[in-house]
Design an enzyme around this catalytic site. Structure first.
Site, PDB file in Angstrom:
ATOM      1  N   LYS A  75       0.721  -1.326   0.067  1.00 17.42           N
ATOM      2  CA  LYS A  75       0.052  -0.021  -0.185  1.00 17.42           C
ATOM      3  C   LYS A  75       0.715   1.320  -0.277  1.00 17.42           C
ATOM      4  O   LYS A  75       0.372   2.313  -0.457  1.00 17.42           O
ATOM      5  CB  LYS A  75      -1.149  -0.020   1.301  1.00 17.42           C
ATOM      6  CG  LYS A  75      -1.808  -1.251   1.024  1.00 17.42           C
ATOM      7  CD  LYS A  75      -2.945  -0.996   2.232  1.00 17.42           C
ATOM      8  CE  LYS A  75      -4.142  -1.988   2.106  1.00 17.42           C
ATOM      9  NZ  LYS A  75      -5.103  -2.069   2.932  1.00 17.42           N
ATOM     10  N   GLY A 134      -0.202  -1.499  14.902  1.00 19.23           N
ATOM     11  CA  GLY A 134       0.416  -1.400  13.437  1.00 19.23           C
ATOM     12  C   GLY A 134       0.671  -0.022  13.092  1.00 19.23           C
ATOM     13  O   GLY A 134       0.284   1.036  13.733  1.00 19.23           O
ATOM     14  N   GLY A 137       0.252   0.809   5.895  1.00 18.98           N
ATOM     15  CA  GLY A 137      -0.706   1.375   4.907  1.00 18.98           C
ATOM     16  C   GLY A 137      -2.369   1.395   5.634  1.00 18.98           C
ATOM     17  O   GLY A 137      -2.836   2.264   5.754  1.00 18.98           O
TER      18      GLY A 137
END
Length: 277
Positions: A75, A134, A137
């Protein structure tokens, strides 16, 4: 909307759409192709993986592939290969959709819209504290949706300190390297932990954090029931699944590729078909 349209047989004028992912699934393929059939559109959709992203994107351009869905881990890496970025992708430097207009490739991000919508539907208040695991993307899309809803009381958990701190600083969130003793009413996993493959048995948050939460959101779409979602169900928590994200973002991709917006009824039927229901 219902239709009796007949999909033309595949031929020279058929438009191809595709996806690129490290671990291709079947949901997008079944969802898009089902809607093409229902609406009589001369399109076909196919999932791919690649170890050569520049060559793959070159193929999208050279072969006049109309649209390409982009999944982890591509991404961010795909951005330099594009000609333009729509505001939805440019604002967060993350692309999950490419639209090809006569060889000009524009990046979009329909994950953001899906995530924002699901947080609204779940009744998550703007003052709800969260932990976002996280910094890639998908995490960027989640962070932007949280911030734009007014949710600023949260922590980004990421092993990569540079990326984690950068994402956290962008929105005024905190940063931690691991979830260990952290708790919050809203837990969000935006990593591959729990995804089919090498990480499929991994639990993104400790059980203590799950028990202390009110809502658990796992953006992993495959499998539908991740270890995190199973643990949340066992603990009696409200759950938001990656499968829900997949439906909403795929619908917006479909509109970008074809210019046609299916009815809610047709989209729901296609989603059920894609899940094998």
């Amino acid at each position: 909307m219902t239709t009796d349209a007949t999909k033309p047989p595949i031929g020279p004028k058929t438009r191809l759409c595709m996806s690129l992912a490290a671990r291709p699934g079947t949901f997008g393929t079944r969802f898009h192709n089902r809607l093409y059939e229902q609406l009589g559109l001369d399109y076909v959709y196919k999932a791919f993986t690649t170890t050569d992203l520049p060559a793959a994107i070159g193929g999208v351009r050279a072969l006049q592939i109309r649209g390409c869905a982009i999944s982890m881990p591509f991404k961010e890496a795909v951005i330099p290969l594009l000609d333009a970025m729509a505001p939805s992708a440019g604002a967060i430097d993350s692309v999950n959709t490419i639209v090809n207009d006569d060889g000009r490739l524009t990046g979009y991000n329909t994950d953001y819209t899906a995530i924002y919508t699901l947080l609204e539907r779940a009744g998550i208040g703007p003052d709800t504290r969260f932990i976002l695991r996280g910094a890639g993307g998908m995490a960027k899309a989640v962070a932007a949706a949280l911030f734009n809803r007014g949710q600023t009381n949260g922590v980004v958990v990421a092993r990569n300190e540079a990326k984690g701190r950068a994402l956290a600083a962008l929105y005024g969130f905190g940063w931690e390297a691991a979830p260990d003793d952290l708790t919050a009413p809203l837990l969000i996993n935006a990593t591959p932990l729990g995804m089919a493959g090498a990480d499929e048995d991994s639990l993104a948050f400790p059980e203590a954090a799950i028990k202390a939460a009110h809502t658990v959101f796992d953006v992993v779409a495959l499998p539908v029931e991740t270890p995190l979602l199973r643990a949340a169900e066992k603990a009696g928590k409200q759950r938001i699944s990656g499968a829900e994200v997949a439906v909403l973002q795929a619908l917006e991709q479909f509109v970008l590729y074809t210019g046609v917006r299916p009815s809610t009824e047709l989209a729901a039927q296609a989603a059920a078909f894609a899940r094998g229901a």
